[in-house]
Design a protein around this motif. Structure first.
Motif, mmCIF file in Angstrom:
data_model
loop_
_atom_site.group_PDB
_atom_site.id
_atom_site.type_symbol
_atom_site.label_atom_id
_atom_site.label_comp_id
_atom_site.label_asym_id
_atom_site.label_seq_id
_atom_site.Cartn_x
_atom_site.Cartn_y
_atom_site.Cartn_z
ATOM 1 N N PRO A 31 0.824 -1.220 0.000
ATOM 2 C CA PRO A 31 0.000 0.000 0.000
ATOM 3 C C PRO A 31 0.856 1.267 0.000
ATOM 4 N N VAL A 32 0.390 2.272 -0.750
ATOM 5 C CA VAL A 32 1.052 3.570 -0.779
ATOM 6 C C VAL A 32 -0.004 4.649 -0.567
ATOM 7 N N GLU A 33 0.417 5.804 -0.105
ATOM 8 C CA GLU A 33 -0.491 6.921 0.135
ATOM 9 C C GLU A 33 -0.432 7.896 -1.033
ATOM 10 N N ALA A 34 -1.620 8.280 -1.535
ATOM 11 C CA ALA A 34 -1.711 9.225 -2.641
ATOM 12 C C ALA A 34 -2.610 10.378 -2.239
ATOM 13 N N VAL A 35 -2.394 11.529 -2.866
ATOM 14 C CA VAL A 35 -3.257 12.688 -2.663
ATOM 15 C C VAL A 35 -4.167 12.816 -3.877
ATOM 16 N N ALA A 36 -5.461 12.902 -3.640
ATOM 17 C CA ALA A 36 -6.430 12.984 -4.728
ATOM 18 C C ALA A 36 -7.247 14.263 -4.620
ATOM 19 N N ALA A 52 -13.357 4.495 4.415
ATOM 20 C CA ALA A 52 -14.324 4.196 3.359
ATOM 21 C C ALA A 52 -13.619 3.726 2.090
ATOM 22 N N THR A 53 -14.275 2.825 1.366
ATOM 23 C CA THR A 53 -13.775 2.413 0.060
ATOM 24 C C THR A 53 -14.114 3.480 -0.965
ATOM 25 N N VAL A 54 -13.123 3.961 -1.676
ATOM 26 C CA VAL A 54 -13.322 5.005 -2.683
ATOM 27 C C VAL A 54 -12.705 4.554 -3.999
ATOM 28 N N TRP A 55 -13.084 5.248 -5.061
ATOM 29 C CA TRP A 55 -12.587 4.923 -6.397
ATOM 30 C C TRP A 55 -12.008 6.182 -7.032
ATOM 31 N N LEU A 56 -10.808 6.062 -7.552
ATOM 32 C CA LEU A 56 -10.069 7.196 -8.089
ATOM 33 C C LEU A 56 -9.859 7.056 -9.586
ATOM 34 N N LEU A 57 -9.837 8.197 -10.269
ATOM 35 C CA LEU A 57 -9.517 8.238 -11.694
ATOM 36 C C LEU A 57 -8.141 8.867 -11.863
ATOM 37 N N PRO A 58 -7.259 8.226 -12.611
ATOM 38 C CA PRO A 58 -5.952 8.860 -12.856
ATOM 39 C C PRO A 58 -6.123 10.188 -13.579
ATOM 40 N N ASN A 59 -5.368 11.178 -13.176
ATOM 41 C CA ASN A 59 -5.434 12.496 -13.794
ATOM 42 C C ASN A 59 -4.328 12.597 -14.837
ATOM 43 N N ARG A 60 -4.708 12.555 -16.106
ATOM 44 C CA ARG A 60 -3.727 12.555 -17.199
ATOM 45 C C ARG A 60 -3.402 13.945 -17.715
ATOM 46 N N ASN A 61 -3.998 14.965 -17.122
ATOM 47 C CA ASN A 61 -3.702 16.340 -17.543
ATOM 48 C C ASN A 61 -2.268 16.685 -17.130
ATOM 49 N N PRO A 62 -1.385 16.990 -18.090
ATOM 50 C CA PRO A 62 0.023 17.239 -17.741
ATOM 51 C C PRO A 62 0.225 18.464 -16.861
ATOM 52 N N THR A 63 -0.750 19.357 -16.806
ATOM 53 C CA THR A 63 -0.619 20.557 -15.977
ATOM 54 C C THR A 63 -1.262 20.392 -14.599
ATOM 55 N N ALA A 64 -1.886 19.246 -14.363
ATOM 56 C CA ALA A 64 -2.559 19.030 -13.083
ATOM 57 C C ALA A 64 -1.540 18.887 -11.959
ATOM 58 N N LYS A 65 -1.904 19.398 -10.795
ATOM 59 C CA LYS A 65 -1.008 19.325 -9.648
ATOM 60 C C LYS A 65 -1.080 17.969 -8.951
ATOM 61 N N LEU A 66 -2.202 17.263 -9.101
ATOM 62 C CA LEU A 66 -2.391 15.978 -8.435
ATOM 63 C C LEU A 66 -2.585 14.868 -9.462
ATOM 64 N N ASP A 67 -2.155 13.676 -9.119
ATOM 65 C CA ASP A 67 -2.197 12.548 -10.051
ATOM 66 C C ASP A 67 -3.537 11.830 -10.052
ATOM 67 N N TRP A 68 -4.404 12.124 -9.065
ATOM 68 C CA TRP A 68 -5.645 11.373 -8.934
ATOM 69 C C TRP A 68 -6.824 12.313 -8.697
ATOM 70 N N ARG A 69 -8.003 11.836 -9.115
ATOM 71 C CA ARG A 69 -9.256 12.544 -8.845
ATOM 72 C C ARG A 69 -10.219 11.550 -8.191
ATOM 73 N N TRP A 70 -10.738 11.933 -7.044
ATOM 74 C CA TRP A 70 -11.701 11.091 -6.332
ATOM 75 C C TRP A 70 -13.044 11.168 -7.046
ATOM 76 N N GLU A 71 -13.593 9.991 -7.426
ATOM 77 C CA GLU A 71 -14.843 9.949 -8.180
ATOM 78 C C GLU A 71 -16.002 9.346 -7.396
ATOM 79 N N LEU A 72 -15.794 8.196 -6.772
ATOM 80 C CA LEU A 72 -16.895 7.446 -6.156
ATOM 81 C C LEU A 72 -16.570 7.072 -4.716
#
Length: 241
Positions: A31-36, A52-72
């Motif tokens: 397990p690793v810790e990520a910021v979403a 809680a169980t959550v679901w993340l979408l990888p953020n492919r925008n090259p200008t985005a500050k974070l690698d993940w977006r919390w969706e569900l």
């Protein structure tokens, strides 16, 4: 609406500063810790509990500050979409496809049109021979199983002066002969009806009542949510009293 790639499962550690969350996800060596990014300005009552169980979408925008977006968020008997921007996408696709019976007569759908006082309507619908329809969309995620109406979808989950302002602007739109519509999309599948959360924001509940009396139409649909995507579901009964 289909997600552009597979969502990643995680465990919520905490949500903070409204738009940030720490999530534990599986890594190659454990397990690793990520910021979403948390695309939800509300309280997210019942949806941001640590563990809680959550679901993340990888953020492919090259200008985005974070690698993940919390969706569900998984609440056990339902998935809840906490990303409020998805509501406009789902409703927009349904409007274009003619899948909302109350609004299916309109063939032209224009998003983000300026109106009111420094505002933009989510969708302006046009059709020859019909009054234009101004559609404001709100994402609904609140359900309080231990509350007085445990199966209700409720809005808002925190005080929203901006939401009340939108209702006032819809009332003014109606005075011009146009068709003002307030559309609530319930982004979870475990509710049987919709009601305003009058104990959380009595001013908004009163504004909604006033808007209805002044001719604003109120529509509400649920959403069908999976880890693959979200589509419009059936209408929900409205309990506005």
């Amino acid at each position: 609406m289909q997600y552009p790639e597979a969502l990643t499962r995680g465990r919520l550690i905490r949500r903070y500063k409204r738009f940030l969350s720490d999530v534990e996800i599986a890594g190659p060596d454990g397990p690793v810790e990520a910021v979403a990014h948390c695309a939800n300005p509300g309280s997210m009552m019942g949806l941001a509990e640590p563990g809680a169980t959550v679901w993340l979408l990888p953020n492919r925008n090259p200008t985005a500050k974070l690698d993940w977006r919390w969706e569900l968020t998984d609440v056990g008997d339902s998935l809840v979409c906490i990303n409020t921007s998805r509501a406009n996408t789902v409703v927009g696709e349904a409007l274009t496809a003619g899948d909302i019976p109350d609004l299916a007569a309109y063939s032209k759908v224009r998003p983000e049109v300026k109106y009111g006082t420094s505002s933009r309507i989510d969708f302006l619908l046009e059709e020859e021979g019909l009054p234009p329809a101004y559609v404001e969309v709100k994402s609904v995620t609140l359900r309080r199983p231990d509350g007085g109406d445990p199966n209700a979808a409720e809005f808002p989950d925190s005080v929203t002066k901006r939401g009340a302002k939108h209702l006032e602007e819809l009332i003014e739109v109606g005075k011009t002969g146009a068709r003002p519509v307030m559309f609530f999309l319930v982004q979870r599948g475990d509710c049987t009806h919709f009601r305003p959360a009058s104990d959380i924001d009595p001013a908004y509940a009163a504004s909604l009542q006033k808007a209805v009396l002044d001719g604003v139409e109120v529509l509400c649909h649920t959403a069908r949510i999976s880890t693959e995507g979200i589509v419009l579901g059936p209408p929900l009964p409205l309990h506005l009293d």
